[in-house]
Design a protein around this motif. Structure first.
Motif, short mmCIF file in Angstrom:
data_model
loop_
_atom_site.label_atom_id
_atom_site.label_comp_id
_atom_site.label_asym_id
_atom_site.label_seq_id
_atom_site.Cartn_x
_atom_site.Cartn_y
_atom_site.Cartn_z
N ILE A 191 -55.11 7.77 24.76
CA ILE A 191 -53.91 7.04 25.20
C ILE A 191 -54.24 5.81 26.14
O ILE A 191 -53.34 4.97 25.90
N LYS A 192 -55.34 5.93 26.69
CA LYS A 192 -55.71 4.69 27.50
C LYS A 192 -55.84 3.28 26.65
O LYS A 192 -55.50 2.35 26.76
N ASN A 193 -56.55 3.54 25.43
CA ASN A 193 -57.09 2.37 24.64
C ASN A 193 -55.80 2.11 23.72
O ASN A 193 -55.56 0.82 23.57
N ASP A 194 -55.26 3.13 23.08
CA ASP A 194 -54.43 2.73 22.19
C ASP A 194 -53.07 2.80 22.40
O ASP A 194 -52.29 2.29 21.71
N PHE A 195 -52.83 3.26 23.73
CA PHE A 195 -51.27 3.05 23.92
C PHE A 195 -51.11 2.38 25.15
O PHE A 195 -50.35 1.24 25.26
N LEU A 196 -51.78 2.55 26.52
CA LEU A 196 -51.72 1.94 27.59
C LEU A 196 -52.07 0.47 27.52
O LEU A 196 -51.60 -0.42 28.14
N GLN A 197 -53.30 0.34 27.07
CA GLN A 197 -54.03 -1.07 26.93
C GLN A 197 -53.13 -1.98 26.14
O GLN A 197 -52.73 -1.80 24.87
N GLN A 198 -52.56 -3.27 26.52
CA GLN A 198 -51.71 -4.06 26.03
C GLN A 198 -52.14 -5.49 26.25
O GLN A 198 -51.75 -5.77 27.57
N SER A 199 -52.57 -6.53 25.52
CA SER A 199 -52.99 -7.50 25.96
C SER A 199 -51.66 -8.32 25.68
O SER A 199 -50.77 -8.40 24.65
N ALA A 200 -51.32 -9.25 26.93
CA ALA A 200 -50.34 -10.13 27.02
C ALA A 200 -50.56 -11.11 25.98
O ALA A 200 -49.37 -11.86 25.63
N PHE A 201 -51.82 -11.45 25.43
CA PHE A 201 -52.06 -12.43 24.61
C PHE A 201 -52.10 -12.44 23.17
O PHE A 201 -52.29 -13.28 22.38
N ASP A 202 -52.09 -11.26 22.95
CA ASP A 202 -52.18 -10.86 21.50
C ASP A 202 -50.72 -11.16 20.79
O ASP A 202 -49.46 -10.47 21.40
N PRO A 203 -50.55 -11.75 19.91
CA PRO A 203 -49.23 -12.24 19.33
C PRO A 203 -48.17 -11.07 19.09
O PRO A 203 -47.02 -11.21 19.17
N VAL A 204 -49.00 -9.92 18.34
CA VAL A 204 -48.07 -8.77 17.91
C VAL A 204 -47.86 -7.96 19.30
O VAL A 204 -46.67 -7.45 19.56
N ASP A 205 -48.92 -7.64 20.10
CA ASP A 205 -48.88 -6.58 20.96
C ASP A 205 -48.14 -7.04 22.29
O ASP A 205 -47.86 -6.29 23.24
N THR A 206 -47.80 -8.31 22.47
CA THR A 206 -47.43 -8.80 23.66
C THR A 206 -46.15 -8.25 24.02
O THR A 206 -45.89 -8.06 25.21
N TYR A 207 -45.28 -7.86 23.29
CA TYR A 207 -44.13 -7.01 23.34
C TYR A 207 -44.01 -6.07 22.27
O TYR A 207 -44.34 -5.91 21.25
N CYS A 208 -43.51 -4.77 22.91
CA CYS A 208 -43.60 -3.42 22.18
C CYS A 208 -41.97 -2.94 22.13
O CYS A 208 -41.66 -2.61 23.34
N GLN A 209 -41.42 -2.76 20.89
CA GLN A 209 -40.01 -2.19 20.87
C GLN A 209 -40.00 -0.85 21.53
O GLN A 209 -41.25 -0.04 21.33
N PRO A 210 -39.11 -0.44 22.11
CA PRO A 210 -38.87 0.96 22.55
C PRO A 210 -39.24 2.12 21.28
O PRO A 210 -39.95 2.96 21.80
N ILE A 211 -38.70 1.88 20.27
CA ILE A 211 -39.00 2.81 19.33
C ILE A 211 -40.48 2.87 18.90
O ILE A 211 -41.07 4.13 18.61
#
Ligand SMILES: Nc1ncnc2c1ncn2[C@@H]1O[C@H](COP(=O)(O)OP(=O)(O)O)[C@@H](O)[C@H]1O
Ligand SMILES: [Mg+2]
Lengths: 475, 599
Positions: B501-521
């Motif tokens: 949960i911590k590494n693969d869900f909560l952690q989210q880099s603002a600077f990663d081109p894909v992960d900077t924004y995550c759709q609700p779905i």
């Protein structure tokens, strides 16, 4: 100190005799007229010496003046006070300041003449319009792995060194000065050195360092030493930054400003505030310490359409090594990161004793990556942070259960921690590592851990850089 | 115009930094805007005592002398509201910084400049009403397409009641042009332009308030899924320096599904405003596919700009936010940092020699904070539309200690608390939002939205994940003393689950081109695959199979990479992971049942 020759409009000046009160570094003069807030003041003692000062508050009857050389020896009746009708100003020109040494108030200490070419400039400067700023993003290679690899410095950044008394912050600053290279282009550069309350030998060590690295002619030094008046420290960084801004934004130079020691500056500010009877906020420091420090630190950066830049490396010693003390705390809230030196690493003989965990460069992400440093820079740096943070936890665990009882993976972390400090953090005082050396070294270290632990780097990066490191080590 | 006689002009009697006193005070009124001296430095009356007026000056007062004239403006500190706000950057008292640069160059000087909104710019006005109708304040008179993304509604100004006599036909007008005439009950005709003024310290009226119930989606998983904010809600982000307040607010400004963003840089770094100014024209709003700058208003009172204007900047921003709310928009306001505003209050209060309460802050700190956050809300506007203002304030506690006055009081008035954690930040674990200390009061309110948009089990999934993290936190106390190996597998399972949960869900880099924004779905499915794996781990443990076998399954690697490798609103790849999880776990279970394979 010789009285400075005045070039101000004489009709703006007004002179009064007698002080109605003297308190700490402040004097109160009554019966004044035509005096403005913030105006520069000259105080002529009964023996004919001149001291400099500045108006801190003004009413129709009285002015409160802070005296930069202190009030000791002033007498109430015969002291003459001259209000100069202008704020505190200095004159700067490239040829007249580089290669020279001045006092904290900008007066020559090297026997040379005072600069006189050019306009007088208010040492307080003006805020840079955020619209005019150009975002800093040019990588500066310092040759120091903990900085280049994990807390990258860029041109126009303000990146302080948080140190403690007795730690080698000066050595680190000098090494940065000697090695700093901007990868993209070679342009003319200058170094501005402002000392606030530092010892003679420290200032001299800096001077010698500049001399030995052959840059002395590009350096201007503004010295307020330990035995110089404390209140003068309030002006010294402003004088120095006025010179820096001029060189950067009018003479197209890349200017590196070293301010040391900001702790002494803050203490002088506290002294004046206390004398004024102000309500202190934390630890006796005035509530406006943040704004006051910002008026110094924000004088760094780049401006659209101008070639030069001002990069600041302020140095401060954390009282009691406490990073939550108001001086480092407020500094960290203003500057674009911090390089934190650590006593424990120092005791282990690690130089430079940079603790990367509390260290930060906020401008790093725009200064690194493909085309600037290397494509894997962001991830390997992040991985090193994660691994080192984890390894510190493992070390704590090991101190309880003993190294022997660690799990297999934890043992690897335990080893990683030592190697990281010994090989990555530690380097010679003359060791100038290129960025790819630094990053490769980072890979060598993380490859000590099982691949399943390397969650911050991609499998492709492991393949390309991690495995390469393996081959390197076999050779 | 009447000639001013000398005894009708107050004069300066005292100057100390931004605080100026003037006499006689009776010529001025409380909160009146003033201009001081020939340079016309802008200030505001903040105290009247006997015959002395106390003024806070929003500009540098160097050189100001007693005897200087003070010009009352007969008006309280106001902002101009109308077309021309969007995409602009203003200082704390709404001076347009673009224009200041044109006029003075790269450095900001002081003194009066120019109206906040351009008087030259021509706008295409489209009337919305016919002459003859009854008009009240806040009614939509017409529209102007301000940017590709935003239709600016021209509102009848405050106090405007009567019959619409004239309305301008569709056409091109400047802010100086009269676009409507309204005849009041007394027969007086009011000429209306496309903009009006509003005193910043007074909140704008609306018809009624609703309870916030729609999430303000930010694309940041720890916020949206764990500690959501609702449209019209309030949130605070407290954290020591370097923990991620600014990056979080930038992320929200970029990705929040609001119509309008008001970003206030209050006493913070110049380069951070420059960063927004450089990024926002280039980045696209995921909903409108237009540059983000087309929905953004920036207010910059950086730390080196005068401190009193820092105090004003918060009000300048919130008033603009309310104005767009009144046009029926969802507005999100970021204030970075409210602590600098509170400190500006403290500094002025100190110079006024007021009795300090805690840590030198004035006793009215709490009520000012309350009044600020009270201006958030989801409302029915005077013209009957729905609009909202969400407030997100950064808090910068000295020494990172949350027990200080600004954090403590803010906590009383906000519904979401996103506590940033130094330890997480130093391990470069971002967003460094501490999931144990943070909370949101909107979880139930937004559940139905999520359940409708994703799955009926959304709330349960989220609550289960939170529970695992809480159990993990307890177990970590043991791990610190004995190491992970000391735990039995049913407890290690919790630790491994929490890691996922911590590494693969909560952690989210603002600077990663894909992960900077995550759709609700995507947020839903990402958590789903993790929680499903955790569920299946229970079976593995029950079957007494060593846990590491489960952790070594190939599907785990896929879960690790899912946030980067699965883009947009793709669902298929997640379903595939769920399937593979079952397959691989089943196989593991099967193998363990076949004793010959054990050898
Ligand atoms: N969500 C995030 N993703 C990646 N990096 C982050 C994130 N949040 C913060 N950071 C890192 O932390 C640094 C400090 O964050 P910032 O928001 O400037 O801190 P603060 O405003 O609390 O002082 C940033 O420069 C960035 O490197
Ligand atoms: Mg910040």
């Amino acid at each position: 100190m010789k009285p400075e020759t005045l070039r101000h409009d004489h009709d703006l000046q007004v002179e009064f005799v007698g002080l109605s009160r003297i308190q700490g570094p402040l004097v109160v003069i009554e019966g004044i007229r035509d005096v403005g807030f913030g105006e520069r003041v000259e105080i002529v003692t009964s023996t004919g010496d001149t001291r400099q000062g500045r108006v801190l508050a003004i009413s129709r009857q009285a002015a409160v003046v802070e005296v930069f050389h202190g009030t000791s020896g002033l007498d109430q009746e015969r002291t003459r006070v001259r209000f100069l009708g202008r704020p505190f100003e200095i004159i700067v020109s490239k040829d007249e300041i580089l290669g020279r040494i001045f006092s904290g108030l900008g007066m020559p200490l090297d026997g040379g003449p005072a600069p006189f070419q050019g306009e007088p400039r208010n040492v307080n400067g003006l805020p840079i319009n955020p619209v005019a700023r150009a975002y800093p993003e040019d990588f500066i290679q310092t040759g120091i792995s903990t900085i280049d690899g994990m807390n990258t410095l860029v041109r126009g950044q303000k990146l302080p060194i948080f140190s403690g008394s007795g730690l080698p912050h000066n050595d680190l600053a000098m090494q940065i000065v000697r090695q700093a290279r901007i990868l993209s282009e070679e342009t003319s550069f200058a170094i501005i050195f402002a000392a606030m309350g530092v010892r003679h030998d420290e200032a001299e060590a800096f001077r010698r360092n500049f001399e030995e690295s052959g840059v002395l002619n590009n350096v201007a030094m503004f010295l307020n030493l330990a035995d110089d008046p404390a209140v003068e420290r309030l002006i010294a960084p402003r004088v120095a930054l006025t010179a820096a801004e001029y060189l950067a934004f009018e003479e197209d130079m890349h200017v590196l400003v070293i301010l040391t020691d900001m702790t002494n500056y803050c203490e002088a500010l506290r002294e004046v505030a206390t004398s004024k009877g102000e309500v202190p906020s934390r630890k006796g420091y005035p509530g406006y310490l943040y704004s006051d420090l910002a008026s110094i630190y924000e004088r760094a950066g780049r401006i659209h359409g101008r070639k030069g830049s001002v990069t600041q490396i302020p140095i401060l010693t954390m009282p009691d090594d406490d990073i939550t003390h108001p001086i480092p705390d407020l500094t960290g809230y203003i500057t674009e990161g911090q390089i934190v030196l650590d006593r424990e690493l120092f005791r282990k003989g690690i130089y430079p004793p940079v603790n990367v965990l509390p260290s930060l460069s906020r401008l790093m992400s725009d200064g690194i990556g493909e085309g600037k440093t290397r494509e894997d820079h962001r991830n390997i740096s992040s991985q090193l942070y994660a691994a080192y943070a984890k390894s510190k936890q493992v070390e704590r665990l090991a101190s309880i259960v003993g190294e022997e009882d660690l799990s297999v993976v934890d043992k690897k972390y335990f080893a990683f921690s030592r190697e990281f400090e010994k090989r990555f953090v530690h380097q010679g005082r003359d060791e100038n590592r290129s960025i790819s050396e630094t990053l490769d070294l980072g890979w060598d270290l993380v490859m000590m851990l099982p691949e399943s632990e390397l969650v911050r780097v991609t499998p492709q990066e492991i393949e390309k850089y991690g495995k390469a490191s393996h081959t390197r080590n076999q050779e | 115009m009447s000639l001013l006689h000398d005894e009708q002009t107050p004069i300066v009697s005292y100057v100390s930094g931004p605080v100026v006193k003037a006499e006689p005070g009776h010529l001025l009124s409380m909160n009146e805007m003033v201009e001081v001296g020939e340079e016309r430095l802008v200030g505001e009356v903040i105290g009247l005592d006997g015959n002395t007026a106390t003024i806070q000056v929003y500009e540098d007062t160097t050189g100001l002398r007693p005897g200087t004239k003070v010009f009352g403006q007969r008006m309280n500190l106001f902002v101009e509201l109308g077309p021309g706000l969007i995409g602009q950057i203003f200082d704390g008292i709404q001076r347009p910084l673009d224009f200041l640069k044109e006029k003075w160059g790269d450095f900001i000087r002081r003194g009066k400049t120019v109206a906040a909104l351009s008087r030259e710019k021509v706008w295409e006005f489209v009337p919305a009403l016919e002459p003859g109708v009854q008009i009240g304040p806040g009614m939509v008179l017409g529209t102007v397409k301000e940017t590709e993304a935003i239709v600016h509604k021209v509102l009848a100004p405050p106090g405007c009641h009567g019959t619409l006599k004239v309305i301008a036909p569709k056409g091109r007008y400047t802010l100086e042009d009269v676009i409507a005439e309204v005849e009041g009950p007394s027969g007086r005709v009011e000429k209306i332009k496309m903009f009006h003024r509003w005193p910043v310290r007074v909140s704008r009226p609306y018809r009624k308030r609703f309870m916030p119930s729609v999430p303000l989606l930010t694309g940041q998983r720890v916020i949206d899924t764990f500690f959501p904010i609702a449209k019209g809600g309030t949130a605070a982000i407290p954290g020591g320096f370097g923990t991620g307040k600014t990056v979080t607010q930038h992320q929200l400004s970029k990705w929040a599904d609001a119509d309008i963003i008001i970003y206030i840089g209050c006493g913070e770094r110049g380069n951070e405003m420059t960063g927004v100014l450089t990024d926002f024209p280039r980045l696209l709003d995921p909903r409108t596919k237009r540059p983000l700058i087309e929905r953004t208003v920036l207010i910059a009172n950086t730390s080196d700009m005068p401190v009193a204007a820092r105090e004003a900047s918060i009000y300048t921003g919130i008033t603009m936010a309310e104005y767009f709310r009144d046009q029926g928009y969802d507005v999100a306001l970021m204030a970075d940092s409210t602590s600098r505003w509170a400190e500006a209050l403290r500094e002025i209060s100190g110079r006024l020699e007021e009795m300090p309460a805690e840590e030198g802050f004035p006793a009215y700190l709490a009520s000012r904070l309350a009044a600020f956050y009270e201006r958030a809300g989801r409302v029915e506007t005077l013209s009957g539309e729905k609009g909202s203002v969400s407030l997100i304030g950064a808090v910068s506690p000295p020494g990172g200690d949350f027990s200080e006055p600004v954090t403590m009081h803010t906590k009383r008035f906000v519904q979401c608390f996103w506590a940033l954690d130094k330890e997480l930040a130093s391990a470069r674990y971002f967003p460094a939002i501490n999931y144990l200390e943070s909370y949101s009061a909107y979880i139930s309110a937004v559940s139905s939205w999520w359940e409708e948009k994703t799955s009926a089990e959304w709330k349960k999934l989220r609550d289960d994940a939170v529970e695992i993290l809480q159990e993990d936190a307890k177990l970590q106390n043991i791990v610190k003393l004995l190491g992970e190996d000391a735990l039995p597998d049913d407890q290690r399972m919790i630790i491994e689950g929490a890691k996922l949960i911590k590494n693969d869900f909560l952690q989210q880099s603002a600077f990663d081109p894909v992960d900077t924004y995550c759709q609700p779905i995507k947020q839903y499915y990402l958590l789903k695959v993790i929680m499903h794996f955790v569920d299946r781990m229970r079976d593995v443990v029950m079957a007494r199979i060593p846990l590491f076998r489960a952790m070594n399954l190939p599907v785990v690697e896929k879960i690790h990479r899912a946030k980067y490798s699965i883009e947009g609103e793709e669902v298929e790849p997640f379903l595939k992971i769920l399937e593979e999880t079952d397959q691989q776990i089943e196989e593991l279970l099967k193998r363990s049942r076949e004793p010959e394979n054990e050898a």
